[in-house]
Every structure is written in structure tokens, then in C-alpha cells.
Design a protein around this motif. Structure first.
Motif, PDB file in Angstrom:
ATOM      1  N   ASN A 101     -82.621  25.335 111.765  1.00  0.00           N
ATOM      2  CA  ASN A 101     -81.908  25.048 112.783  1.00  0.00           C
ATOM      3  C   ASN A 101     -81.388  26.053 113.818  1.00  0.00           C
ATOM      4  N   ALA A 102     -81.678  26.064 115.229  1.00  0.00           N
ATOM      5  CA  ALA A 102     -81.322  26.940 116.188  1.00  0.00           C
ATOM      6  C   ALA A 102     -80.248  26.391 117.033  1.00  0.00           C
ATOM      7  N   ARG A 103     -80.204  24.897 117.179  1.00  0.00           N
ATOM      8  CA  ARG A 103     -79.280  24.282 118.084  1.00  0.00           C
ATOM      9  C   ARG A 103     -77.873  24.265 117.419  1.00  0.00           C
ATOM     10  N   GLU A 104     -77.959  24.340 115.955  1.00  0.00           N
ATOM     11  CA  GLU A 104     -76.877  24.435 115.355  1.00  0.00           C
ATOM     12  C   GLU A 104     -76.299  25.449 115.268  1.00  0.00           C
ATOM     13  N   ALA A 105     -77.089  26.428 115.305  1.00  0.00           N
ATOM     14  CA  ALA A 105     -76.455  28.132 115.311  1.00  0.00           C
ATOM     15  C   ALA A 105     -75.465  28.332 116.389  1.00  0.00           C
ATOM     16  N   LEU A 106     -75.707  27.684 117.567  1.00  0.00           N
ATOM     17  CA  LEU A 106     -74.946  27.891 119.155  1.00  0.00           C
ATOM     18  C   LEU A 106     -73.594  27.071 118.756  1.00  0.00           C
ATOM     19  N   ARG A 107     -73.636  25.971 117.943  1.00  0.00           N
ATOM     20  CA  ARG A 107     -72.434  25.302 117.936  1.00  0.00           C
ATOM     21  C   ARG A 107     -71.546  26.059 116.802  1.00  0.00           C
ATOM     22  N   GLU A 108     -72.152  26.697 115.730  1.00  0.00           N
ATOM     23  CA  GLU A 108     -71.408  27.388 114.915  1.00  0.00           C
ATOM     24  C   GLU A 108     -70.813  28.446 115.676  1.00  0.00           C
ATOM     25  N   VAL A 109     -71.696  29.402 116.520  1.00  0.00           N
ATOM     26  CA  VAL A 109     -71.281  30.354 117.184  1.00  0.00           C
ATOM     27  C   VAL A 109     -70.049  30.265 118.144  1.00  0.00           C
ATOM     28  N   GLU A 110     -70.149  29.057 118.883  1.00  0.00           N
ATOM     29  CA  GLU A 110     -69.302  28.505 119.556  1.00  0.00           C
ATOM     30  C   GLU A 110     -67.725  28.317 119.172  1.00  0.00           C
ATOM     31  N   LEU A 111     -67.881  27.700 117.959  1.00  0.00           N
ATOM     32  CA  LEU A 111     -66.562  27.548 117.205  1.00  0.00           C
ATOM     33  C   LEU A 111     -65.925  28.893 116.994  1.00  0.00           C
ATOM     34  N   ASP A 112     -66.654  29.650 116.250  1.00  0.00           N
ATOM     35  CA  ASP A 112     -66.206  31.108 116.011  1.00  0.00           C
ATOM     36  C   ASP A 112     -65.663  31.819 117.316  1.00  0.00           C
ATOM     37  N   ALA A 113     -66.285  31.613 118.324  1.00  0.00           N
ATOM     38  CA  ALA A 113     -65.751  32.157 119.801  1.00  0.00           C
ATOM     39  C   ALA A 113     -64.391  31.789 120.030  1.00  0.00           C
ATOM     40  N   GLU A 114     -64.268  30.339 119.938  1.00  0.00           N
ATOM     41  CA  GLU A 114     -63.190  29.528 120.412  1.00  0.00           C
ATOM     42  C   GLU A 114     -62.007  30.191 119.563  1.00  0.00           C
ATOM     43  N   GLN A 115     -62.164  30.306 117.974  1.00  0.00           N
ATOM     44  CA  GLN A 115     -61.303  30.662 117.292  1.00  0.00           C
ATOM     45  C   GLN A 115     -60.674  32.167 117.470  1.00  0.00           C
ATOM     46  N   GLY A 116     -61.503  32.921 118.034  1.00  0.00           N
ATOM     47  CA  GLY A 116     -60.835  34.419 118.221  1.00  0.00           C
ATOM     48  C   GLY A 116     -61.968  35.308 117.793  1.00  0.00           C
TER      49      GLY A 116
END
Length: 326
Positions: free
Chosen positions: A230-245
Motif C-alpha cells: 500500500n502506497a496510497r494508504e501511506a499518504l493517509r497515515e502521513v496526513e493524519l500525523d501531520a494534522e496531529q502536530g
């Protein structure tokens, strides 16, 4: 034949370096350091040639050796004196990482990053609290939300010991937000978080588990680390962490996931880290020992590829070897 465009013109000595698109510098590298509370002398790690576990009282000396090569930052991992089902030594005031960080920050000017996870501290080797089944036996389900509280306690204890940055690696949903809240509430709003934002369940981690004594006692980590497909999922994971700070976004492993490093670089304006993991390190050593390639040249080319893909910093076991050369 009249060739108007001749790319070879810019490959000659003198001009080649001036038009180089990517530079690799010792200051780009973070060196992992393994500190072992059970050791009384340095212990070589057989599956990672050139790497070793060091006793707590030699942690600062080891970091000073790295600083002499030009490496400025270290990532500290701990092997505790004892383990239990919740990993309580992870946040103990007198824990191995806490004691090592106090010594390193008092005796060196290194930038100190600490790994925040429970797998090295739990008796079962999983990255959190396990869910018991009806008979009371643990299953492979990690209790996500209960684990968050323990990760936050661990991060705060590292900051209290003097860590410059914390790096949560458990791939627990919400870990960055919980740690950010914990640090802020404890008065450490200025301590940044480097999140293992896209961490894959990878075959390249084997030697590290020898180094950190963190292999699962049973099962594996595929239920909480990412599927290599999974590569697209990685972007979702990264986005969540970016949003959390999250302040820095890490992709792990590096070499087999350069497409993910590149995608994260395109999509986010945060600093991007790549972890050149233990299996990548070990396989280059093994091939070089066979005489099949030049170890330092292959290592430097690998790290350059990570920079070219978009990594701003690289966690690598080659840091000490390459820093002088760079």
C-alpha cells in the motif's frame, strides 16, 4: 552528425559538482545508538557488523565518538534491565533511555532523539498493551487507545531527561496527538515530534530485532504496521500525523519505499525523514564481504538515492562510516 544537445558536456571534472542536483552531507545523517542496561561492556551485534550495544555508562562516550566524525544527531534505543506485559520500564525515571539521555546531554553537544515505543520493554515484544481473550490469554490485538496513554508517558519521561526530539514508532492510531498533548501539558511545547508516519511491516527489520531485543514473542506486527503493498494508504497515515502536530514525517524502510518517500515529499511541506534500516545495512555488508560490491560506494549511493527521492534527513547505521568521507 551535428549534436546540439550533449549532456556529457556537464559531466566533466570541474563542472560536474557545480550542476549536481542533490548533495549528501554528514549533517543529513542520524546515527542510531543502542544502550543496554544489562551490559557491562560493549557487545557487538553479530547481524549488524560494526554496530554494538553499549552500557549506560558508556553511552556518552559512544556519542562523542560519533560526533568526532561529523555526525550531529543520534537516535537512542534502549534495552531495559527487565520487561513486563505493559512495558513499564519504558517511562521509568531511572529507565535505560532516560539515564543514557541524561549522560549524553550532559557530556556531549549532540542533538538527541529518542525512540518512543513499547516493544523493547514488553515481555511479549509487541508495540502496546495486548487484548486478553475470554480465557485471559493475550491475543494479537493491541489495545490502541490504552497504548496511547503509555506512549505519552514515555515521551514525557524522555523530555524530562533532556531529549531534544521524540520519535514515536509504534504505528498506533492517534499517537502523535496523544504525545503532543502530553508534552504540551508537561511544559515541553518546544520538543518536536518525528513520527514514524509510514512504517511498513517489513522483512528488512530482522537485524534490528537482534540489536534491540525487540522481536515479538509470538505472531507478527502486520495488524498495526503497514502492508508493503500500500502506497496510497501511506499518504493517509502521513496526513493524519501531520494534522496531529508531527514536526518531521518518517518513512520506514527507505530503499524499498523510495516511491513513498517521493510521494510524501510532493504532498507535504514538512521535513521528511527516511530510515535506512538494519536489513538494508546488513545486506550491503554481506555483499561487500563476498567482494561483490564496494561497501562505502554502495552505501553512499543508497543514501544519495534517498536524498534524491526527497528525504531531508536519513537515519542510517552507515552514518559513522560515511560521515568522514562526506
Amino acid at each position: 552528425m551535428n549534436l546540439t544537445h550533449r549532456p556529457r558536456r556537464l559531466r566533466r571534472d570541474g563542472i560536474r559538482g557545480l550542476v549536481s542536483e542533490v548533495d549528501l552531507d554528514a549533517r543529513d545523517l542520524v546515527a542510531p545508538v543502542f544502550v543496554d542496561a544489562t551490559a557491562t561492556e560493549r557487545v557487538p551485534i553479530e547481524s549488524m557488523p560494526g554496530q554494538e550495544r553499549v552500557p549506560v555508562d558508556e553511552a556518552a562516550d559512544r556519542v562523542a565518538e560519533l560526533r568526532e566524525t561529523g555526525v550531529e544527531a543520534v537516535l537512542v534505543f534502549g534495552i531495559p534491565e527487565s520487561k513486563d506485559d505493559r512495558g513499564t520500564r519504558a517511562w521509568a525515571e531511572g529507565g535505560v533511555v532516560q539515564e543514557a539521555v541524561r549522560r549524553i546531554t550532559a557530556e556531549t553537544d549532540a542533538y538527541v532523539i529518542t525512540d518512543v515505543c513499547l516493544c523493547e520493554y514488553t515481555s511479549h515484544g509487541h508495540c502496546g498493551v495486548l487484548e486478553p481473550d475470554a480465557a485471559g490469554d493475550p491475543t494479537l490485538t493491541v489495545r490502541n487507545d490504552e497504548t496511547l496513554e503509555l506512549l505519552a508517558k514515555t515521551a514525557v519521561s524522555h523530555a524530562e531527561a533532556g531529549a531534544d526530539m521524540v520519535a514515536p514508532s509504534s504505528m498506533t492510531d492517534g499517537m502523535v496527538g496523544a504525545i503532543r498533548e502530553g508534552l504540551d501539558d508537561a511544559g515541553f511545547a518546544d520538543v518536536p515530534i518525528m513520527s514514524y508516519a509510514a512504517k511498513y511491516e517489513s522483512a528488512f527489520y530482522g537485524p534490528f530485532r537482534d540489536a534491540a531485543d525487540g522481536a515479538p514473542a509470538f505472531g507478527d506486527r502486520r495488524h498495526y504496521q503497514m502492508d508493503p503493498a500500500n502506497a496510497r494508504e501511506a499518504l493517509r497515515e502521513v496526513e493524519l500525523d501531520a494534522e496531529q502536530g508531527a514536526d518531521v514525517l518518517m518513512v520506514k524502510p527507505a530503499l524499498a519505499y523510495l516511491d513513498v518517500v517521493s510521494a510524501v515529499r510532493r504532498e507535504f511541506d514538512h521535513p521528511v525523514a527516511a530510515y535506512n534500516v538494519s536489513g538494508e545495512y546488513a545486506m550491503l555488508h554481506a555483499a561487500a564481504d563476498k567482494g561483490w560490491l564496494d561497501r562505502e560506494a554502495a552505501a553512499a549511493e543508497s543514501l544519495l538515492a534517498m536524498k534524491r527521492a526527497g528525504a531531508d534527513l536519513i537515519v542510517t547505521y552507515f552514518a559513522e562510516t560515511l560521515a568522514d568521507r562526506l
